[in-house]
Design a protein around this motif. Structure first.
Motif, PDB file in Angstrom:
ATOM      1  N   SER A  65       0.846  -1.012  -0.026  1.00  0.00           N
ATOM      2  CA  SER A  65      -0.053  -0.153  -0.012  1.00  0.00           C
ATOM      3  C   SER A  65       0.718   1.375   0.055  1.00  0.00           C
ATOM      4  O   SER A  65       1.965   1.154   0.190  1.00  0.00           O
ATOM      5  N   GLY A  66       0.248   2.467  -0.262  1.00  0.00           N
ATOM      6  CA  GLY A  66       0.907   3.557  -0.314  1.00  0.00           C
ATOM      7  C   GLY A  66       0.377   4.718  -0.957  1.00  0.00           C
ATOM      8  O   GLY A  66      -0.937   4.841  -1.242  1.00  0.00           O
ATOM      9  N   ASN A  67       1.122   5.151  -1.737  1.00  0.00           N
ATOM     10  CA  ASN A  67       0.771   6.598  -2.742  1.00  0.00           C
ATOM     11  C   ASN A  67       1.466   6.595  -3.718  1.00  0.00           C
ATOM     12  O   ASN A  67       2.683   6.286  -3.849  1.00  0.00           O
ATOM     13  N   LEU A  68       0.697   6.689  -4.954  1.00  0.00           N
ATOM     14  CA  LEU A  68       1.584   6.607  -6.455  1.00  0.00           C
ATOM     15  C   LEU A  68       1.838   8.052  -6.893  1.00  0.00           C
ATOM     16  O   LEU A  68       2.238   8.300  -8.026  1.00  0.00           O
ATOM     17  N   GLY A  69       1.919   9.141  -6.143  1.00  0.00           N
ATOM     18  CA  GLY A  69       2.345  10.437  -6.413  1.00  0.00           C
ATOM     19  C   GLY A  69       1.001  11.388  -6.459  1.00  0.00           C
ATOM     20  O   GLY A  69       1.254  12.717  -6.424  1.00  0.00           O
ATOM     21  N   CYS A  70      -0.068  10.647  -6.481  1.00  0.00           N
ATOM     22  CA  CYS A  70      -1.167  11.576  -6.293  1.00  0.00           C
ATOM     23  C   CYS A  70      -2.375  10.471  -5.529  1.00  0.00           C
ATOM     24  O   CYS A  70      -2.816  11.142  -4.449  1.00  0.00           O
ATOM     25  N   ASN A  71      -2.619   9.516  -5.961  1.00  0.00           N
ATOM     26  CA  ASN A  71      -3.878   8.649  -5.200  1.00  0.00           C
ATOM     27  C   ASN A  71      -3.109   7.711  -4.521  1.00  0.00           C
ATOM     28  O   ASN A  71      -2.107   7.131  -4.717  1.00  0.00           O
TER      29      ASN A  71
END
Length: 297
Positions: free
Chosen positions: A201-207
């Protein structure tokens, strides 16, 4: 007369021996002078820095001390090179150790635009980590200081971190074996966590995103498509998100080097990441609305 001659010769021999003894005492462990050319460099024990990793706690320039931002670090290779990050840009340098002196040769540094406070610290770091620096190691700390003591660095030893449970801040992309920094303007949000529960899990730079993942040997398999939130971001952030979304789908080879992680797919496309400071960005995903949906890519 013979007795007087013998006594005189013996006294001369004793005086010579005493002079040699005093000379030896004066040089063992270093001479009384500590400046360049005093001979202390060749007698001091070598700094043990090859193959070590350090967090930068602060730098001092012209007697002014500045605390380091999160992510500021330096590591010393076994090949006479040092590299690290200022908290914004990555840097590298050639280093040589002689006794307790570390000599840092001209450096190279990336040119990502930095916020004013980070740019100011980076300027100080470049000035402090330069030339001949006296080193002093005490337990888990290392201080490096210029001869006049007006410039220097305060370092704390870094421990290696595991693949699972660590927040990995994505800081670059890999293509065909060549790594490059992220494009300025991506916001620095991109991150991932590989949990012990079989989730990534985490963030893709935006979402934010989440997916199931398996770790087997040196393989990390992301079972996509990942579920993501649906926020709209800048064009640069969305471009990065698309690239990361495509990378984080399917089998990946991972390489873990202390606090650096590299993930690459079969095409040679991938990402690089550095362990985020403890207590920094949350390790778990979840948008403001708490909803995740499968993305179309």
């Amino acid at each position: 007369m013979q007795t007087q001659t013998t006594r005189t010769l013996a006294s001369a021999a004793s005086a010579a021996a005493l002079a040699l003894f005093l000379a030896a005492c004066g040089t063992e462990g270093g001479s009384s002078g500590s400046g360049p050319g005093s001979g202390s460099d060749s007698l001091a024990p070598d700094l043990v820095v090859a193959g070590t990793h350090w967090t930068i706690g602060a730098v001092t320039v012209d007697g002014r001390r500045s605390a380091a931002p999160d992510g500021a670090r330096v590591e010393f290779g076994t090949d006479g090179r040092a590299g690290g990050n200022s908290g914004c840009n990555s840097f590298g340098a050639t280093v040589a150790v002689k006794g307790d002196t570390l000599t840092v040769s001209p450096k190279e540094i990336t040119e990502i635009g930095c916020p004013e406070d980070l740019a100011r610290f980076e300027k100080d770091l470049v000035k402090a980590f330069d030339g001949r620096l006296k080193g002093r190691q005490q337990g888990e700390t290392l201080t490096l200081a210029s001869a006049d003591g007006r410039n220097g660095l305060e370092l704390t030893a870094e421990t290696a971190l595991p693949l699972r449970g660590t927040t990995w801040k994505i800081d670059g992309l890999v293509s065909g074996g060549t790594a490059s920094s992220l494009t300025p303007g991506t916001g620095g949000k991109a991150r991932l966590v590989i949990g012990a529960d079989g989730r990534i899990s985490g963030n893709l730079g935006c979402n934010d995103f989440g997916a199931t993942a398996r770790v087997e040997g040196k393989k990390l398999t992301v079972e996509g498509p990942a579920a993501t939130t649906r926020m709209m971001c800048t064009g640069t952030q969305m471009q990065l998100e698309t690239q990361l979304y495509e990378i984080l789908d399917g089998p990946l080879t991972y390489r873990l080097d202390h606090r650096k992680l590299t993930l690459t797919d079969a095409r040679g496309e991938g990402l690089t990441a550095t362990a985020a400071p403890v207590g920094g960005t949350s390790e778990r995903t979840g948008g403001t609305d708490g909803q995740e949906q499968p993305a179309s890519g």
